[in-house]
Design a protein around this motif. Structure first.
Motif, PDB file in Angstrom:
ATOM      1  N   ILE A 110      -6.285   0.380   3.649  1.00 40.14           N
ATOM      2  CA  ILE A 110      -5.837   1.376   2.665  1.00 40.14           C
ATOM      3  C   ILE A 110      -6.218   2.778   3.128  1.00 40.14           C
ATOM      4  O   ILE A 110      -5.400   3.696   3.102  1.00 40.14           O
ATOM      5  N   ALA A 111      -7.462   2.948   3.554  1.00 36.68           N
ATOM      6  CA  ALA A 111      -7.929   4.266   3.990  1.00 36.68           C
ATOM      7  C   ALA A 111      -7.110   4.776   5.161  1.00 36.68           C
ATOM      8  O   ALA A 111      -6.676   5.935   5.173  1.00 36.68           O
ATOM      9  N   ARG A 112      -6.861   3.926   6.130  1.00 39.78           N
ATOM     10  CA  ARG A 112      -6.073   4.343   7.299  1.00 39.78           C
ATOM     11  C   ARG A 112      -4.651   4.741   6.887  1.00 39.78           C
ATOM     12  O   ARG A 112      -4.125   5.754   7.347  1.00 39.78           O
ATOM     13  N   SER A 113      -4.054   3.945   6.017  1.00 41.48           N
ATOM     14  CA  SER A 113      -2.682   4.231   5.567  1.00 41.48           C
ATOM     15  C   SER A 113      -2.635   5.527   4.771  1.00 41.48           C
ATOM     16  O   SER A 113      -1.721   6.339   4.952  1.00 41.48           O
ATOM     17  N   ALA A 114      -3.612   5.733   3.900  1.00 42.12           N
ATOM     18  CA  ALA A 114      -3.642   6.932   3.062  1.00 42.12           C
ATOM     19  C   ALA A 114      -3.871   8.182   3.908  1.00 42.12           C
ATOM     20  O   ALA A 114      -3.210   9.208   3.704  1.00 42.12           O
ATOM     21  N   VAL A 174      -9.104  10.655   0.656  1.00 38.55           N
ATOM     22  CA  VAL A 174      -9.499   9.293   0.291  1.00 38.55           C
ATOM     23  C   VAL A 174     -10.856   9.303  -0.395  1.00 38.55           C
ATOM     24  O   VAL A 174     -11.810   9.882   0.103  1.00 38.55           O
ATOM     25  N   GLU A 175     -10.906   8.659  -1.551  1.00 33.87           N
ATOM     26  CA  GLU A 175     -12.165   8.455  -2.287  1.00 33.87           C
ATOM     27  C   GLU A 175     -12.658   7.054  -1.950  1.00 33.87           C
ATOM     28  O   GLU A 175     -12.031   6.065  -2.315  1.00 33.87           O
ATOM     29  N   PHE A 176     -13.770   6.982  -1.228  1.00 31.56           N
ATOM     30  CA  PHE A 176     -14.334   5.683  -0.845  1.00 31.56           C
ATOM     31  C   PHE A 176     -15.240   5.204  -1.957  1.00 31.56           C
ATOM     32  O   PHE A 176     -16.454   5.281  -1.895  1.00 31.56           O
ATOM     33  N   VAL A 193      -9.801   4.196  -3.125  1.00 28.48           N
ATOM     34  CA  VAL A 193      -9.715   2.920  -2.420  1.00 28.48           C
ATOM     35  C   VAL A 193      -9.886   1.767  -3.411  1.00 28.48           C
ATOM     36  O   VAL A 193      -9.157   0.771  -3.356  1.00 28.48           O
ATOM     37  N   GLY A 194     -10.815   1.910  -4.338  1.00 25.00           N
ATOM     38  CA  GLY A 194     -11.044   0.856  -5.336  1.00 25.00           C
ATOM     39  C   GLY A 194      -9.818   0.574  -6.186  1.00 25.00           C
ATOM     40  O   GLY A 194      -9.476  -0.584  -6.439  1.00 25.00           O
ATOM     41  N   GLU A 195      -9.126   1.631  -6.624  1.00 25.40           N
ATOM     42  CA  GLU A 195      -7.917   1.449  -7.439  1.00 25.40           C
ATOM     43  C   GLU A 195      -6.804   0.780  -6.641  1.00 25.40           C
ATOM     44  O   GLU A 195      -6.081  -0.069  -7.167  1.00 25.40           O
ATOM     45  N   VAL A 196      -6.662   1.168  -5.385  1.00 23.47           N
ATOM     46  CA  VAL A 196      -5.595   0.583  -4.573  1.00 23.47           C
ATOM     47  C   VAL A 196      -5.910  -0.875  -4.260  1.00 23.47           C
ATOM     48  O   VAL A 196      -5.021  -1.721  -4.274  1.00 23.47           O
ATOM     49  N   ILE A 197      -7.181  -1.196  -4.011  1.00 23.53           N
ATOM     50  CA  ILE A 197      -7.560  -2.608  -3.801  1.00 23.53           C
ATOM     51  C   ILE A 197      -7.150  -3.422  -5.024  1.00 23.53           C
ATOM     52  O   ILE A 197      -6.543  -4.491  -4.897  1.00 23.53           O
ATOM     53  N   ASP A 198      -7.484  -2.921  -6.215  1.00 19.30           N
ATOM     54  CA  ASP A 198      -7.117  -3.632  -7.449  1.00 19.30           C
ATOM     55  C   ASP A 198      -5.601  -3.797  -7.563  1.00 19.30           C
ATOM     56  O   ASP A 198      -5.114  -4.871  -7.933  1.00 19.30           O
ATOM     57  N   ALA A 199      -4.855  -2.742  -7.230  1.00 20.24           N
ATOM     58  CA  ALA A 199      -3.391  -2.801  -7.327  1.00 20.24           C
ATOM     59  C   ALA A 199      -2.818  -3.809  -6.326  1.00 20.24           C
ATOM     60  O   ALA A 199      -1.918  -4.584  -6.667  1.00 20.24           O
ATOM     61  N   VAL A 200      -3.350  -3.828  -5.113  1.00 19.66           N
ATOM     62  CA  VAL A 200      -2.859  -4.776  -4.099  1.00 19.66           C
ATOM     63  C   VAL A 200      -3.188  -6.202  -4.534  1.00 19.66           C
ATOM     64  O   VAL A 200      -2.354  -7.099  -4.431  1.00 19.66           O
ATOM     65  N   ILE A 251       0.836  -1.199   0.000  1.00 18.47           N
ATOM     66  CA  ILE A 251       0.000   0.000   0.000  1.00 18.47           C
ATOM     67  C   ILE A 251       0.873   1.252   0.000  1.00 18.47           C
ATOM     68  O   ILE A 251       0.651   2.177  -0.786  1.00 18.47           O
ATOM     69  N   VAL A 252       1.861   1.294   0.881  1.00 20.62           N
ATOM     70  CA  VAL A 252       2.746   2.458   0.974  1.00 20.62           C
ATOM     71  C   VAL A 252       3.491   2.668  -0.338  1.00 20.62           C
ATOM     72  O   VAL A 252       3.632   3.798  -0.818  1.00 20.62           O
ATOM     73  N   ARG A 253       3.953   1.592  -0.940  1.00 21.18           N
ATOM     74  CA  ARG A 253       4.648   1.696  -2.232  1.00 21.18           C
ATOM     75  C   ARG A 253       3.718   2.303  -3.288  1.00 21.18           C
ATOM     76  O   ARG A 253       4.126   3.148  -4.081  1.00 21.18           O
ATOM     77  N   TYR A 254       2.457   1.871  -3.297  1.00 19.85           N
ATOM     78  CA  TYR A 254       1.481   2.437  -4.236  1.00 19.85           C
ATOM     79  C   TYR A 254       1.308   3.928  -3.977  1.00 19.85           C
ATOM     80  O   TYR A 254       1.299   4.737  -4.908  1.00 19.85           O
ATOM     81  N   LEU A 255       1.155   4.296  -2.701  1.00 22.14           N
ATOM     82  CA  LEU A 255       0.975   5.711  -2.359  1.00 22.14           C
ATOM     83  C   LEU A 255       2.181   6.536  -2.791  1.00 22.14           C
ATOM     84  O   LEU A 255       2.026   7.635  -3.327  1.00 22.14           O
TER      85      LEU A 255
END
Length: 79
Positions: free
Chosen positions: A61-65, A72-74, A36-43, A21-25
């Motif tokens: 993801i939300a907490r980390s972001a 954060v876009e939920f 959140v949806g895009e990061v879920i897909d990436a993870v 997650i951090v790497r994505y951010l």
């Protein structure tokens, strides 16, 4: 006969998920908000063995972001 060897799949830890997650951010730091949806897909793409539900992953993801200062876009479709 030699020692028995089990075919054991590698297990993921919460730090593996957090690091992904951090790497994505970090890769998307130029964008002030994160989907959140895009990061879920990436993870899921990077860690196909991740056993967290989309709900659990989205929360993580939300907490980390938020901790990293992102808006954060939920937008994840979670049943």
């Amino acid at each position: 006969m030699g020692p028995a060897t089990a075919n054991v799949a590698p297990t993921l830890t919460s730090s593996d998920v957090r690091q992904t997650i951090v790497r994505y951010l970090l890769d998307h730091v130029e964008n002030p908000s994160v989907s959140v949806g895009e990061v879920i897909d990436a993870v899921r793409e990077r860690l196909p063995l991740c056993e967290l539900t989309d709900w659990e992953l989205g929360d993580y993801i939300a907490r980390s972001a938020i901790d990293a200062g992102f808006a954060v876009e939920f937008d994840a479709e979670v049943p």
